[in-house]
Design a protein around this motif. Structure first.
Motif, short mmCIF file in Angstrom:
data_model
loop_
_atom_site.label_atom_id
_atom_site.label_comp_id
_atom_site.label_asym_id
_atom_site.label_seq_id
_atom_site.Cartn_x
_atom_site.Cartn_y
_atom_site.Cartn_z
N ARG A 183 0.82 -1.21 0.00
CA ARG A 183 0.00 0.00 0.00
C ARG A 183 0.86 1.26 0.00
O ARG A 183 0.56 2.22 -0.71
N ALA A 184 1.88 1.30 0.80
CA ALA A 184 2.84 2.41 0.75
C ALA A 184 4.20 1.87 1.16
O ALA A 184 4.38 1.45 2.31
N GLY A 185 5.13 1.87 0.23
CA GLY A 185 6.46 1.35 0.51
C GLY A 185 7.20 2.18 1.55
O GLY A 185 6.85 3.33 1.82
N ALA A 186 8.22 1.58 2.14
CA ALA A 186 9.00 2.26 3.18
C ALA A 186 9.56 3.56 2.63
O ALA A 186 10.20 3.60 1.58
N HIS A 187 9.33 4.65 3.37
CA HIS A 187 9.74 5.97 2.89
C HIS A 187 9.86 6.94 4.06
O HIS A 187 9.44 6.65 5.17
N GLU A 188 10.43 8.11 3.77
CA GLU A 188 10.42 9.24 4.68
C GLU A 188 9.65 10.37 4.01
O GLU A 188 9.69 10.51 2.79
N ASP A 189 8.96 11.18 4.79
CA ASP A 189 8.20 12.30 4.21
C ASP A 189 9.15 13.41 3.79
O ASP A 189 10.23 13.58 4.35
N ALA A 199 -6.99 6.91 10.31
CA ALA A 199 -7.12 6.13 9.08
C ALA A 199 -8.31 5.23 9.30
O ALA A 199 -8.75 4.98 10.43
N SER A 200 -8.84 4.69 8.19
CA SER A 200 -10.00 3.81 8.31
C SER A 200 -9.62 2.39 8.69
O SER A 200 -10.49 1.56 8.93
N ALA A 201 -8.31 2.10 8.73
CA ALA A 201 -7.85 0.77 9.13
C ALA A 201 -6.40 0.88 9.58
O ALA A 201 -5.71 1.85 9.30
N ASP A 202 -5.93 -0.16 10.30
CA ASP A 202 -4.54 -0.21 10.73
C ASP A 202 -3.62 -0.40 9.53
O ASP A 202 -4.06 -0.64 8.41
N GLY A 203 -2.32 -0.30 9.78
CA GLY A 203 -1.37 -0.55 8.70
C GLY A 203 -0.12 0.29 8.77
O GLY A 203 0.92 -0.08 8.23
N LEU A 204 -0.17 1.46 9.46
CA LEU A 204 1.00 2.33 9.55
C LEU A 204 2.03 1.71 10.50
O LEU A 204 1.70 1.34 11.63
N GLU A 205 3.28 1.62 10.04
CA GLU A 205 4.36 1.07 10.85
C GLU A 205 5.59 1.96 10.75
O GLU A 205 5.87 2.54 9.70
N VAL A 206 6.35 2.06 11.86
CA VAL A 206 7.55 2.88 11.95
C VAL A 206 8.75 1.95 12.12
O VAL A 206 8.71 0.98 12.88
N LEU A 207 9.84 2.27 11.42
CA LEU A 207 11.07 1.49 11.55
C LEU A 207 11.86 1.97 12.76
O LEU A 207 12.24 3.14 12.85
N THR A 208 12.11 1.08 13.71
CA THR A 208 12.82 1.44 14.93
C THR A 208 14.33 1.41 14.70
O THR A 208 14.82 0.93 13.67
N ARG A 209 15.07 1.92 15.68
CA ARG A 209 16.53 1.97 15.54
C ARG A 209 17.18 0.60 15.47
O ARG A 209 18.27 0.45 14.93
N ASP A 210 16.49 -0.42 16.03
CA ASP A 210 17.08 -1.76 15.97
C ASP A 210 16.62 -2.54 14.73
O ASP A 210 16.84 -3.74 14.62
N SER A 241 13.70 12.16 10.69
CA SER A 241 12.68 11.83 9.70
C SER A 241 12.66 10.30 9.59
O SER A 241 13.46 9.70 8.86
N THR A 242 11.78 9.67 10.34
CA THR A 242 11.82 8.23 10.50
C THR A 242 11.15 7.50 9.33
O THR A 242 10.10 7.92 8.85
N THR A 243 11.76 6.41 8.91
CA THR A 243 11.19 5.58 7.85
C THR A 243 9.89 4.95 8.34
O THR A 243 9.81 4.44 9.46
N HIS A 244 8.86 5.00 7.49
CA HIS A 244 7.58 4.37 7.82
C HIS A 244 6.94 3.81 6.56
O HIS A 244 7.39 4.08 5.45
N ARG A 245 5.90 3.01 6.73
CA ARG A 245 5.25 2.35 5.61
C ARG A 245 3.80 2.05 5.97
O ARG A 245 3.41 2.15 7.14
N VAL A 246 3.02 1.67 4.97
CA VAL A 246 1.68 1.15 5.21
C VAL A 246 1.65 -0.25 4.62
O VAL A 246 1.77 -0.44 3.40
N VAL A 247 1.52 -1.23 5.49
CA VAL A 247 1.60 -2.63 5.05
C VAL A 247 0.26 -3.12 4.53
O VAL A 247 -0.80 -2.56 4.85
N ASN A 248 0.31 -4.16 3.73
CA ASN A 248 -0.91 -4.80 3.27
C ASN A 248 -1.58 -5.54 4.42
O ASN A 248 -0.89 -6.09 5.29
#
Length: 308
Positions: A183-189, A199-210, A241-248
Motif C-alpha cells: 500500500r505504501a512502501g518504506a519511505h520518509e516524508d 485512518a479507516s484501518a490499521d497498517g502504519l508502521e515505523v522502523l525502529t533503531r534496531d 525523519s523516521t522511515t515508515h510504511r503502510v503494510v498490506n
C-alpha cells in the motif's frame, strides 16, 4: 517488541497552558522527534463531526467512476493539485508503484469537484485547521531548538502545504500482485512535519533503531505527527525523519478499501534548508548540502515518480 518513544501530547498544554506546561510540551515533542520522529497529538482543533464528514466526503469522491476522477488529473502539476490515479507514485528506490490513488489540495488553485459540491468546502476547512495546528507545533519545536518561537511562521504562512486524501483500493486477487507491491512502501516524508488524521484501518508502521517495524495507532480523534526530511536537514539530523510504511492487510482484508488523510506542512519554496549553525559540531559534522525547500521538493518528486 521494541520499546519506542511515541508519546501522546495535548496541544492545549502548549496553546493554552502555563509557562511550565508550554515548556514541558516543547521538551516532550523535541525529545520524541529526536528519538523516533513521531508523536500522537490530542486537542488539535479537529472534532469528531468534522473528521467523520471528511472521511464520508473522501469516500464519496473515490467511489466516483474512474472516467469521472480522471477529469481531475492535471498533467504537468506532478500530482500537487487534484487527482492522481493508480500506479503513479512509488517509494524512493522501489521497483513497483504503491497500491493507492489520491487527491491533493493546496493553498489555492484547487480544482472543484462538480459532482460533489461539499468536497472543496470540507477539505478546505480541514486544511485550514490542520495548518493552524501545524504552525503551533512548529512554535513548540522552535522553542525546543532555542529559536525564536515564531522562527517558522514567515516561512510557512502561505507555504506549499498539501492535504492529501488517499484511497488504498481493494485488491480482488492478491496473487496477481507483483511480489513487492504494498500500500505504501518504506519511505520518509519530504516536508517539515506531517499531521495524519487517523485512518479507516490499521497498517502504519515505523522502523525502529534496531531495525524492527512498530505499528502506530492513534485513538479516537487523535492525530499522528512526524518529522519530514526538510526538518531533519535543517537540524542536521537532530530531529529524525523516521522511515515508515503502510503494510498490506491479511489476504482476506485486501478486498476492503483503506482511507487516510495526511497534511504535509511545507514551507515556501525559497526557504533555505541549510543546517542551523548550532546543530553542527565536531561530533555532528554537516550532513547535507545547502538547498532550498523548492529545490529539495523538486528532487524528491522526481525520485518518487510524480515528476519527470
Amino acid at each position: 517488541m521494541s520499546i519506542i518513544n511515541i508519546p501522546r501530547l495535548d496541544l492545549n498544554d502548549y496553546t493554552q497552558g502555563t509557562a511550565q506546561q508550554r515548556h514541558q510540551f516543547s521538551q516532550a515533542i523535541g525529545k520524541a522527534f529526536n528519538e523516533t520522529g513521531f508523536v500522537i497529538i490530542a486537542n488539535h482543533g479537529m472534532d469528531k463531526t468534522l473528521i467523520d464528514l471528511l472521511y464520508e466526503t473522501v469516500k464519496a469522491f473515490f467511489a466516483l467512476p474512474e472516467s469521472t476522477k480522471l477529469k481531475y488529473e492535471i498533467p504537468g502539476l506532478a500530482g500537487q493539485r487534484g487527482y492522481t490515479s493508480k500506479g503513479k507514485e512509488k517509494a524512493k528506490d522501489a521497483k513497483v508503484p504503491d497500491l493507492k490513488e489520491f487527491w491533493q489540495r493546496g493553498q489555492d488553485e484547487n480544482p472543484v469537484v462538480d459532482e460533489l459540491p461539499s468536497f472543496d468546502e470540507v477539505t478546505g476547512e480541514v486544511y485550514r485547521r490542520l495548518e493552524t495546528a501545524g504552525r503551533e507545533l512548529l512554535k513548540a519545536i522552535a522553542a525546543y531548538l532555542c529559536l525564536e518561537e515564531t522562527y517558522f511562521e514567515e516561512k510557512v504562512i502561505q507555504g506549499n502545504s498539501i492535504l492529501r486524501a488517499i484511497h488504498y483500493f481493494p485488491i480482488d486477487d492478491p496473487d496477481s500482485l507483483p511480489e513487492d507491491a504494498v500500500r505504501a512502501g518504506a519511505h520518509e516524508d519530504i516536508n517539515l512535519i506531517t499531521l495524519l488524521i487517523g485512518a479507516s484501518a490499521d497498517g502504519l508502521e515505523v522502523l525502529t533503531r534496531d531495525g524492527t517495524w512498530y505499528p502506530v495507532k492513534a485513538h479516537g480523534e487523535d492525530i499522528v505527527v512526524n518529522v519530514g526530511d526538510m526538518l531533519q536537514r535543517l537540524t542536521n539530523n537532530k530531529l529524525k525523519s523516521t522511515t515508515h510504511r503502510v503494510v498490506n492487510p491479511p489476504r482476506e482484508m485486501m478486498k476492503i478499501s483503506r482511507f487516510s488523510v495526511p497534511f504535509f506542512l511545507h514551507p515556501k519554496a525559497d526557504m533555505s534548508l541549510a543546517a542551523l549553525d548550532f546543530c553542527i559540531d565536531a561530533g555532528h559534522p554537516k550532513a547535507y548540502a545547502d538547498v532550498t525547500a523548492g529545490e529539495y521538493l523538486d528532487e524528491r518528486l522526481r525520485e518518487i515518480g510524480l515528476k519527470m
